[in-house]
Write a protein that holds these residues in place. Sequence first.
Motif, PDB file in Angstrom:
ATOM      1  N   MET A  63      39.056  42.348  37.575  1.00  0.00           N
ATOM      2  CA  MET A  63      39.198  41.139  36.790  1.00  0.00           C
ATOM      3  C   MET A  63      40.578  40.537  37.056  1.00  0.00           C
ATOM      4  N   SER A  64      40.595  39.256  37.293  1.00  0.00           N
ATOM      5  CA  SER A  64      41.838  38.549  37.590  1.00  0.00           C
ATOM      6  C   SER A  64      42.533  38.157  36.289  1.00  0.00           C
ATOM      7  N   ARG A  65      43.823  38.376  36.239  1.00  0.00           N
ATOM      8  CA  ARG A  65      44.628  38.035  35.071  1.00  0.00           C
ATOM      9  C   ARG A  65      45.512  36.849  35.434  1.00  0.00           C
ATOM     10  N   SER A  66      45.701  35.941  34.494  1.00  0.00           N
ATOM     11  CA  SER A  66      46.590  34.808  34.745  1.00  0.00           C
ATOM     12  C   SER A  66      47.436  34.548  33.501  1.00  0.00           C
ATOM     13  N   ILE A  67      48.517  33.851  33.699  1.00  0.00           N
ATOM     14  CA  ILE A  67      49.426  33.496  32.604  1.00  0.00           C
ATOM     15  C   ILE A  67      48.958  32.171  32.017  1.00  0.00           C
TER      16      ILE A  67
END
Length: 153
Positions: A1-5
């Motif tokens: 799963m990609s995490r972003s700010i």
Amino acid sequence: MSRSIDYGNLMHRAMRGLIQEVLQDVSDHGLPGAHHFFITFDTTHPAAQLADWLRERYPEEMTVVMQHWYDNLLVEDDGFHVTLNFGDQPEPLYVPYDAIKTFVDPSVEFGLRFESAEDHEDGEDPTPPEDDTPEDDHNPHDAEVVSLDSFRK
């Protein structure tokens, strides 16, 4: 799963913290000089507290002015209480910070606007409508407004 700010939400939280800090200073020391505020908020917010007649008159949003007369300003972590005068009738309000749509101090041409992604998805014009405000000659929409949602995906 990609995490972003999530910069948009982080900025909104920081801007609401700025409003809290400004209001706390006003609560402690009063409004300095020509400073005054136009605060537009969502009257449908579940935590917003206002008289029934005001909610009926402003069923979606309301702009209040803190300038010449206000009383009982109490600044809390999630919002602020203030009593304002509506046609010689003092009315207590509670405004949660996350209900605020705009915060403007025209005396120094400063303003913040909080927009949601839905504001632009619905094709709405991002400029705020003209609001009924208690007796004041200043136009809150002349101030510099910071809008951050254009950077949000």
